[in-house]
Write a protein that holds these residues in place. Structure first.
Motif, mmCIF file in Angstrom:
data_model
loop_
_atom_site.group_PDB
_atom_site.id
_atom_site.type_symbol
_atom_site.label_atom_id
_atom_site.label_comp_id
_atom_site.label_asym_id
_atom_site.label_seq_id
_atom_site.Cartn_x
_atom_site.Cartn_y
_atom_site.Cartn_z
ATOM 1 N N GLY A 1 8.052 -6.141 4.421
ATOM 2 C CA GLY A 1 6.554 -6.603 4.964
ATOM 3 C C GLY A 1 6.788 -7.046 6.734
ATOM 4 N N SER B 1 -8.449 -8.843 4.024
ATOM 5 C CA SER B 1 -7.646 -8.035 2.862
ATOM 6 C C SER B 1 -6.631 -9.236 2.624
ATOM 7 C CB SER B 1 -6.999 -7.039 3.638
ATOM 8 O OG SER B 1 -7.856 -5.901 3.975
ATOM 9 N N ASP C 1 -2.912 -10.187 1.214
ATOM 10 C CA ASP C 1 -1.404 -9.794 1.691
ATOM 11 C C ASP C 1 -0.813 -9.001 0.421
ATOM 12 O OD1 ASP C 1 -1.597 -10.408 4.334
ATOM 13 O OD2 ASP C 1 -0.416 -12.105 4.327
ATOM 14 N N LYS D 1 4.748 -8.814 9.302
ATOM 15 C CA LYS D 1 3.455 -9.302 9.850
ATOM 16 C C LYS D 1 3.224 -9.453 11.312
ATOM 17 C CE LYS D 1 0.457 -13.184 8.803
ATOM 18 N NZ LYS D 1 0.165 -14.247 7.563
ATOM 19 N N GLU E 1 6.502 -1.972 5.891
ATOM 20 C CA GLU E 1 4.912 -1.816 5.907
ATOM 21 C C GLU E 1 4.503 -3.040 6.519
ATOM 22 O OE1 GLU E 1 2.723 -0.892 2.252
ATOM 23 O OE2 GLU E 1 1.313 -2.491 2.681
ATOM 24 N N ILE F 1 -7.176 -1.823 4.827
ATOM 25 C CA ILE F 1 -7.047 -3.316 5.226
ATOM 26 C C ILE F 1 -7.857 -3.411 6.454
ATOM 27 C CG2 ILE F 1 -5.401 -2.153 7.066
ATOM 28 C CD1 ILE F 1 -3.627 -4.832 6.938
ATOM 29 N N ARG G 1 0.968 -1.013 0.055
ATOM 30 C CA ARG G 1 0.129 0.162 -0.158
ATOM 31 C C ARG G 1 0.712 1.470 0.046
ATOM 32 N NH1 ARG G 1 -2.395 -4.057 2.269
ATOM 33 N NH2 ARG G 1 -4.590 -4.493 1.915
ATOM 34 N N PHE H 1 1.552 -5.275 8.314
ATOM 35 C CA PHE H 1 0.333 -5.915 7.811
ATOM 36 C C PHE H 1 -0.265 -7.199 8.853
ATOM 37 C CE2 PHE H 1 3.540 -8.625 6.190
ATOM 38 C CZ PHE H 1 3.091 -9.975 6.092
#
Length: 898
Positions: free
Chosen positions: A253, A357, A359, A255, A288, A353, A41, A290
């Motif tokens: 990313g 959503s 990934d 998580k 980012e 999100i 994003r 997520f």
């Protein structure tokens, strides 16, 4: 891939009764940018920025295709793009010189016969005065007012200037002192997540993006606003409408799963995240967040994590738009129509999100189950050196010998005139300080509850601890007062000392003289515990060697315990009214207690009231009288603000760029010379050229203040360039500090004095350096000071990206060795240097990244040597800046012509 018709991607978005225009990423994918729906994003925000600003010159179809190709190459292919942020954020230390430059540009416009009112920020700029308050007074109800009065006394010249700027410039707003820190004011009020601008009869909606002159501008990524810190020169270019060049980044990313366990705080989470990312290596990359864990974090928690991006090394730590974003915008008093727009826009652009959503694609992925987070600190010297609370005491004991070379059994020492003694590890500063944590009600309420329980049991802070509470906004005082917790904090000595950056930037103020004397006379390793984000040695206080980052409730706990050598998870932290041992568990609140008070005490009405007149200021600010109208009335006697010489003798056509002929070498430096080495930042020594200047102008040494506070005076700043007490110049290898030799005389003198002597002789100057030249905080004065000393070129093995760009922005050419560095040349500093090939730039023959030749004439034996370098002017825009004499003359001439 076919060419993209960017105009065809413009769509309408209906939100309630209002219709907005926007540049649709879905339409761009249909038009040929395949795969972009799978982008992270944060990359979608960058792509929209390019899509909206595609002009065939600064942004081309090739740039759009390069971003689309990211899905396949994941950022491994180097490609530079032009980023245009929606707005610029400044704090006062770095903002003052930017406003000085704007004022000087208005004078230059007048000299060119053009309209000075044309000089205004073309992008919205907010400057928050937050770096100047110091903790001179603490632990009393009068501390806040006393510190404010001293702040105005120290900084009145700067404040007069900024008050003039707030009325003289369009698109420029100043948040007065005593309001809060720039990051928290940004989070609670300035940021909108989705920005809008009027374009003809249409209102265009696009992602809120920002660059700031404070590295912790990254905090706003917690509210889904893509932003990061830049140098002052980059910020000035951005506010004057120029794009910021950047490489398409890799995106790591992160998580998040699970949720924080009982007893763990957002601070513990961020210290864990920081350690993990610093270990993985994310310098120059986006991070980012997520995963399902994101949806259980509040925006305040997300902002706490995003704030620390400079500490884990990333450009930013981005959180997507979620329901929490909407809840926060509503809770902080944003307009309902804006909140509705944020939701509609995020859903339309694939920026939303939730639990359903998919990934995105990432360059790399890390994962953390938040249930595994445990209470932690970080220290004693770096924010990434996390230590679990259960291991803090033995870890300090180990560091005492291994890091500080101190005998673990050194005796405690008496403190003159006091009834207590001091020893290694004693906590002499306990500071709930701004930035990382004071934007987060959960940890501040937790601190208040620790104080409440301690007060009820009859505990008190140890007498050698300097306590302070410096929130990031006035709203904090409102909800702590509403909950009755401010009284409890006051009882423990955590009275309000100011709204601004204090201990975490070194504005901790002096320790009690007797305590300072005991520490320094006996070489004690005193400690601080602070809720900030940086704990580098010497940063917090010159008397304190060991510094630990911790959550606000742990700051209070360590103030009660008084020592890092106490295991506060097992040992008592004090005794109650009956003499019974009290342990940390006896004063630590539950998550439910914190949540209950937060729900009752933090209200939207508080934010609405505090920010209704955020630019108005208090009686001190309103009482400042300013001089000048469209142009500033410079005060020649001011030692804080002076008209810089950048535009002296400037004409409508830039002078032809000439080769650097028969230059002298000002300095020869090794690897990893940082902007801290190049640009002054801390205290001003009386014996330094800057100290001599201030003394000559009648300033007492006690009122020198710091280089940071005097950034608006080029006379002070250029005298401090290359003046770091730890810099090593190979021309004078036996001397540490900013010293060189003047040739051919061979006289040893300060770098500033040598530069002035060379200027009087009409000699240009060059600097040689090793690898990673200009790393660290991207201070504008590292480039400005270099230019003002008369340096035409820097020749290094490699550069930090922003500093290289800043040198060009000031008209200094960065050159890079094509072969080995200066060590193989056997330089002594007496060589005469000529650089051929630059003079063709004014007729367009110099190309980006062109190879040039450097000639060395060795005066000792009369021999000549030649070696190739690459000109690190990397693109056409930078070449335009350089040939114009820098970015400010470039913009100035364009505005004057228009």
């Amino acid at each position: 891939m076919p060419s993209i018709d960017t105009h065809a991607t413009r769509r309408d978005l209906a939100v309630g009764r209002k219709k907005y225009a926007y540049y649709s990423l879905a339409a761009a994918e249909e038009a040929g940018l395949t795969g972009i729906s799978r982008l992270p994003r944060s990359m979608k925000v960058l792509l929209e920025n390019l899509l909206r600003n595609e002009d065939g010159v600064s942004v081309t179809a090739e740039d759009l295709k390069a971003v689309a190709a990211w899905v396949e190459n994941k950022g491994s292919v180097e490609h530079e793009i032009a980023f245009r942020p929606a707005r610029v954020l400044m704090q006062d230390f770095t903002g003052v010189p930017a406003v000085v430059d704007l004022a000087a540009m208005r004078d230059a416009m007048t000299a060119l016969g053009a309209d000075p009112s044309r000089i205004n920020p073309l992008n919205p700029v907010d400057l928050v005065i937050d770096h100047s308050v110091m903790v001179d007074h603490y632990g009393t109800p009068e501390a806040f007012e006393a510190n404010v009065a001293r702040e105005y006394e120290r900084n009145i010249e700067r404040y007069k200037f900024l008050r003039w700027g707030s009325s003289a410039f369009n698109n420029f707003r100043v948040v007065p002192p005593g309001t809060g820190i720039c990051h928290q004011v940004n989070l609670e009020h300035l940021a909108q997540t989705v920005w809008t601008a009027e374009e003809g009869k249409k209102t265009v909606a696009y992602p809120d993006t920002v660059v700031g002159t404070d590295s912790h501008t990254t905090m706003i990524n917690g509210l889904s606003v893509l932003g990061w810190g830049v140098g002052g020169i980059e910020a000035e270019a951005a506010m004057l409408g120029q794009p910021i060049p950047m490489l398409i980044p890799e995106v790591v990313g992160f998580k998040l799963t699970g949720r924080l366990p009982e007893g763990a705080t957002a601070t513990d989470l961020v210290l864990t995240v920081t350690q993990m990312l610093r270990k993985r290596g994310v310098v120059g990359k986006f991070v980012e967040f997520f995963g399902p864990g994101v949806n259980v974090l509040t925006i305040e928690d997300q902002a706490t994590i995003a704030n620390m991006a400079p500490e884990y090394g990333a450009t930013c730590g981005f959180f997507p738009v979620s329901q929490a974003t909407l809840d926060y915008l509503t809770a902080t008093g944003r307009d309902k129509s804006r909140v509705a727009l944020v939701k509609a826009y995020a859903e339309a652009q694939g920026l939303w999100i939730d639990e359903s959503s998919e990934d995105p694609v990432f360059t790399d992925v890390l994962e953390l189950d938040m249930a595994e987070v445990v209470p932690s600190l970080a220290g004693p010297k770096r924010p990434q050196d996390r230590v679990e609370l259960t291991n803090a005491a033995p870890a300090f004991q180990t560091a005492l010998g291994e890091v500080f070379s101190r005998d673990a059994d050194a005796p405690r020492v008496a403190v003159e005139g006091e009834k207590f003694d001091l020893g290694d590890g004693d906590v002499v500063i306990a500071a709930i300080t701004s930035c990382t944590n004071t934007s987060n009600p959960s940890v501040l309420i937790a601190a208040g509850l620790v104080a409440r329980k301690a007060k009820k049991l009859g505990l008190s802070v140890k007498p050698w601890v300097k306590t302070s509470l410096a929130p990031g906004s006035q709203v904090v005082t409102d909800y702590l007062t509403a909950a009755g917790l401010q009284d409890d904090l006051n009882a423990m000595g955590f009275n309000l000392v100011g709204y601004g950056c204090t201990t975490c930037i070194g504005n901790s103020g002096p320790l009690d003289p007797a305590i300072s004397k005991a520490i320094n006379d006996n070489g004690l390793v005193a400690t601080s515990v602070l809720s900030g984000n940086r704990n580098f040695e010497g940063r917090v206080n010159p008397d304190v060697q060991a510094n630990y980052l911790a959550s606000p409730p742990l700051v209070v706990a360590y103030a009660l315990a008084g020592s890092m050598r106490i295991d506060i998870t097992k040992d008592p932290i004090g005794k109650d009214k009956k003499g019974k041992d009290v342990f940390l568990k006896d004063v630590w609140p539950t998550n439910q207690e914190i949540a209950d008070i937060q729900r009752k005490s933090v209200t939207p009405a508080m934010f609405a009231k505090r920010y209704a007149d955020v630019f108005k200021g208090d009686k001190h600010w309103q009482g400042i009288e300013t001089a000048g109208g469209q142009t500033y009335t410079w005060d020649d006697t001011s030692t804080y603000v002076q008209n810089p010489p950048y535009f002296e003798g400037m004409t409508m056509e830039p002078a032809a760029v000439t080769d650097v002929v028969e230059a002298r070498i000002l300095g020869i430096f090794g690897d990893s010379i940082t902007t801290d080495h190049i640009s002054p930042a801390g205290s001003i020594k009386k014996s330094s050229p800057a100290g001599a200047y201030l003394t000559d102008h009648g300033v007492d040494a006690l009122d020198f203040n710091s280089y940071g506070a005097r950034r608006g005076n080029h006379e002070v700043m250029m005298r401090g360039t290359f003046a770091n007490i730890r810099i090593r110049n190979k021309i004078t290898p036996e001397i540490e500090g900013g010293v060189t030799k003047h040739f051919p005389s061979g006289d040893t003198m300060s770098i500033y004095d040598a530069a002035m002597r060379y200027q009087s002789e009409g000699r240009p100057l060059v600097v040689f350096a090793g690898k990673e030249y200009g790393t660290g905080s991207s201070r504008d004065w590292a480039a400005k000071g270099t230019r003002l000393l008369g340096v035409r070129a820097v020749i290094a093995e490699s550069y930090e990206r922003i500093h290289r760009s800043n040198l060009i922005g000031m008209g200094v050419v960065p050159l890079q060795f094509k072969q080995d560095g200066w060590t193989r040349l056997g330089l002594t500093g007496e060589e005469i240097v000529t650089i051929r090939g630059l003079s063709d730039a004014n007729v367009g023959k110099l190309k980006p990244r062109q190879d040039l030749w450097v000639e060395l004439f060795r005066a000792a034996d009369g021999k000549m040597a030649r070696f190739p370098v690459r000109c690190r002017i990397d693109n056409a825009t930078e070449l335009e800046y350089f040939t114009a004499g820098g970015v400010m003359p470039y913009v100035l001439r364009n505005l004057a012509r228009d």
